[in-house]
Design a protein around this motif. Structure first.
Motif: not given
Length: 570
Positions: A501-525
């Motif tokens: 659920g991490y990526l879903s929660r991320l999308k809900t909390k930060l809906p404006g993230l680009t694909p690159a930013e989403v990958r950054f947050m996943a790698l940061a996790k």
């Protein structure tokens, strides 16, 4: 020897008699209602309407036996209806029995699907209600019950259709409901009739004409009386001609056209006397006497008065007396005998009051019957509703008990097995989930570890040899570490299994993230360094910092805040 011969002769006579009895019904047995209509009417006239009831019962019994032998179910019902008709002629006072017999036949014919017997039985029931018990509302109820049935059956299958419609029209005319009288009689005129029913249309047109006369529409009335004159056949010409002439004479009288009315009324009188219709003759003679008085022909008026009085005595119908007594009063006033004038005028008033009282009583009776009938229907509907509710409640209760027993039995038989099976499935699912989670963890750790190792190897090669000496090898190694779109999907599936659920929660909390930013947050996790991220994403370290800066800006993070804290709280 003679005795044997005599017995044989008697037996032969019985056989011949039986064959002759069956032979006379050849045109009745196993025929459609239309095909046997004429023969059946003749049978009724000979066996039921001739007054010899003993012969009538015998003929009916013979007919019924023939019908049973040939399995003619419709004819069996027909004989039962004729038997009720004959019983009514023999025992007119036993109304209740005849009505009960008819209700039984109505039920039986309905179950057998015999529409014509069903309709005829109901029509005869209406006849009994009307003439034998004066229960007019029940009679109307029967008439209105058969009317929709008549609409659904053709005159070809039911030759009496037009006649029954005219009877309904006449019933409404009797109670001065002229609109309905006209409507039902007009409907009868739209129905074709066979030869034996040829007078029915004349009857319908006469009812329409009389209804128009009662409402003052004399021209409309005359049009229908003239149609009768054009419509009558050869056999019944004189009878209906006389009736139509009498009606036309009456409308001429109402218009004050006395010279036109006299020959028409006289023709009606002559024909009525031929057929012994004294009531009709009395009505026309009464009008003639009044016309002669108005013309000053006192002696002729007296002659017509006396003749009308004689016809009334023969007919037993007192209705014409009201108008006749008025004429008596006028004539005696003209002769100066005022004592008799007052007597006859008082008698005329008395007769009018009497007839009005009788008619009002019938209207009140009908209204009372209608109210009683409605109350009876309401009671019956209430009883039926209560019975239906009780039946429904009982059925529901029985159904619930049965259902509960079935459910209890079902659970008794299957609970243990289902519980074991359910527990086995749950255990299998848990085991499978644990295996998948372990596998995903290992895969993700290996994936992360391989990225770090490859990134470290690239750095060592670059530092030891420089890009010039081993440029091709370093570039190939760098390509291996890049996380392509296809690899990202695989990576994401592993990541979701570990960090559900991490990526879903991320999308809900930060809906404006680009694909690159989403990958950054996943790698940061996964706690990868900027260099490892750059190597994994196939970009420079500076580009990674730019992505980090954009994310901080979107989150409005102050400089002292750590992005790792945000990553860990998602």
């Amino acid at each position: 020897m003679k005795r044997i011969f005599r017995r044989c002769f008697i037996a032969l006579c019985f056989i011949i008699s039986a064959f002759s009895a069956e032979a006379q019904f050849d045109n009745i047995v196993n025929k459609t209602p239309a095909e046997r209509y004429t023969a059946l009417r003749k049978f009724i006239d000979l066996s039921i309407s001739n007054g010899n009831r003993a012969d009538g019962y015998k003929s009916l019994e013979t007919l019924k036996q023939v019908a049973i032998k040939h399995n003619d179910q419709d004819l069996i019902l027909e004989t039962e209806l004729m038997l009720i008709m004959l019983n009514r002629e023999a025992h007119k006072e036993d109304h209740k029995r005849h009505i009960l017999d008819l209700h039984a036949l109505i039920t039986k014919s309905h179950k057998a699907g015999n529409k014509q017997i069903h309709i005829r039985a109901r029509r005869f029931l209406a006849h009994l209600y009307w003439y034998d018990t004066q229960n007019y509302e029940r009679a109307f109820e029967e008439y209105l019950t058969i009317h929709p049935m008549l609409k659904k059956i053709s005159e070809k299958d039911f030759p009496e259709k037009a006649y029954f419609l005219t009877q309904i029209g006449e019933a409404y005319y009797f109670f001065a409901d002229y609109r309905n009288a006209i409507n039902f009689s007009r409907e009868a005129l739209t129905v074709e009739v066979i030869k034996e029913q040829r007078g029915v249309h004349n009857l319908a047109m006469n009812t329409i004409g009389l209804s128009y006369m009662k409402t003052g529409l004399l021209d409309s009335a005359d049009s229908y009386f003239k149609k009768i004159l054009q419509h009558v056949g050869i056999d019944d010409y004189n009878v209906w001609k006389g009736i139509a002439q009498g009606a036309l004479g009456q409308t001429a009288y109402l218009r004050g056209k006395y010279d036109q009315a006299i020959p028409l009324l006289q023709a009606n009188v002559n024909q009525a006397l031929i057929i012994s219709d004294y009531d009709q003759a009395a009505r026309s003679l009464t009008l003639l006497s009044d016309i002669y008085f108005r013309q000053g022909k006192i002696s002729e008026a007296e002659k017509a008065m006396l003749q009308a009085r004689g016809c009334i005595a023969h007919s037993g119908m007192k209705k014409p007396l009201e108008q006749l007594f008025q004429v008596y009063g006028k004539v005696y006033a003209a002769k100066g005998n005022f004592a008799l004038t007052n007597v006859y005028l008082d008698s005329a008033t008395h007769m009018r009051n009497l007839f009005e009282k009788d008619f009002n009583s019938m209207q009140m009776l009908r209204a009372s019957e209608k109210a009683q009938l409605q109350a009876h229907r309401a009671d019956m509907e209430h009883i039926a509703a209560e019975k239906q509710i009780k039946t429904l409640e009982r059925n529901i209760l029985l159904t619930l008990v049965l259902l509960l027993l079935m459910v209890a039995l079902y659970f008794y038989k299957t609970y243990y097995y289902k519980t074991r099976e359910k527990q086995r499935i749950v255990n299998d699912q848990l085991k499978k989930a644990e295996q998948e989670l372990t596998f995903a963890t290992i895969q993700l750790e290996e994936f992360t570890k391989s990225i770090s190792e490859k990134n470290l190897l690239v750095e060592k090669l670059s530092a030891r040899y420089g890009m010039n000496e081993s440029e091709e090898t370093v570039l190939e190694l760098q390509k291996i570490t890049i996380l392509t779109d296809e690899q990202w999907e695989y990576f994401r599936s592993l990541f979701e299994q570990i960090h559900t659920g991490y990526l879903s929660r991320l999308k809900t909390k930060l809906p404006g993230l680009t694909p690159a930013e989403v990958r950054f947050m996943a790698l940061a996790k996964l706690n990868l360094t900027y260099k490892e991220m750059a190597s994994t994403l196939g970009i420079s370290v500076q580009s990674v910092r730019v992505i980090r800066h954009r994310i901080r800006k979107k989150l409005n993070l102050p400089e002292e805040a750590d992005l790792k804290d945000v990553v860990s709280t998602i």
